[in-house]
Design an enzyme around this catalytic site. Sequence first.
Site, PDB file in Angstrom:
ATOM      1  N   ARG A 264       0.640  -1.213   0.196  1.00 20.83           N
ATOM      2  CA  ARG A 264       0.175   0.140   0.018  1.00 20.83           C
ATOM      3  C   ARG A 264       0.598   1.303  -0.008  1.00 20.83           C
ATOM      4  O   ARG A 264       0.592   2.257  -0.671  1.00 20.83           O
ATOM      5  CB  ARG A 264      -1.030   0.012   1.069  1.00 20.83           C
ATOM      6  CG  ARG A 264      -1.989   1.104   1.164  1.00 20.83           C
ATOM      7  CD  ARG A 264      -3.029   1.046   2.565  1.00 20.83           C
ATOM      8  NE  ARG A 264      -3.895   0.005   2.233  1.00 20.83           N
ATOM      9  CZ  ARG A 264      -4.283  -1.104   2.814  1.00 20.83           C
ATOM     10  NH1 ARG A 264      -3.631  -1.209   3.975  1.00 20.83           N
ATOM     11  NH2 ARG A 264      -5.209  -1.962   2.477  1.00 20.83           N
ATOM     12  N   GLY A 265       1.978   1.160   0.811  1.00 21.52           N
ATOM     13  CA  GLY A 265       2.997   2.270   0.686  1.00 21.52           C
ATOM     14  C   GLY A 265       3.289   2.876  -0.758  1.00 21.52           C
ATOM     15  O   GLY A 265       3.297   3.854  -1.060  1.00 21.52           O
TER      16      GLY A 265
END
Length: 326
Positions: A264-265
């Site tokens: 997700r980062g």
Amino acid sequence: MGMAFPFSAIVGQDEMKLALLLAAIDARIGGVMVFGDRGTGKSTAVRALAALLPPMPAALAGFHPEGAAPPDRKATVPVPFVDLPLGATEDRVVGALDLERALGAGVKAFEPGLLARANGGFLYIDEINLLEDHIVDLLLDVAASGENVVEREGLSVRHPARFVLVGSGNPEEGELRPQLLDRFGLSVEVRTPQDLAARIEILKRCDAFERTPAEFAETWRAAEKKTLRRLARARAGVAQVTVPDAILARAARLCMAVGADGLRGELTLMRAARALAALDGEVVVGPAQLARVAPLALRHRLRRGVLDETGSTVRIERALDELAAA
């Protein structure tokens, strides 16, 4: 609602203002979590940005019951800003079904909640780390899906709930669970200004706004129009901004270097860098945009080593320097 403080007149807090602009450019970034001291202009900045944006079509805001006459296509409303109080019940947040009317008259009587009011705008939660976990779970799920579903006794109502979620909190008053924190796109740290000149300027501007808000707003009208033009161009052009493979590789290497959990980062890093490039008037993401948004996108996703005394931002900046030197 009274007049909002001009967004361009907020002194300092550049990182917070940038994060809010990026989230407004691309809602897929996933909202903003603001950590820091009380009284540092967090809610003022969110309210100011909502007020800065041009009115939106009424058909895209709020809640419109099934069977009701559609809003006039030409009708517009201000971009919503909804402040969610800590004591709000689940029914007040998601809305409530009138079961008596539904079962007796066969009518789906739905009382819209705060999520419906926030549709198309901003939902702000102060001290989100003190909010009940199940409410936070619900908010993040709706913010990610863009839809709110209310089900009671076999009855169901669903409606659009697309908004920029902004949370704020002081870590000293309670931590936000890591798995929830990770769901926020960007994270910002704000502190009380320690520069004397900045504090004096804040006092002057607050005093001027409280005394003569209309005159103060007029003073900042040109700056507000400039910010709005940049934002409008960015929103219109962000889809055409390209991210070269070399930048994607650098983003992935950075996430690996700092030990960011999951992917997700990296996705947030890519989207935020693209939004910043659009805000800068660029059509291709470069290393400068990636480096600038990296702390915003990653600092709240890092695992803390027992022997590592450096802060998240320092670790990210150090990793960026090492990648640039490689």
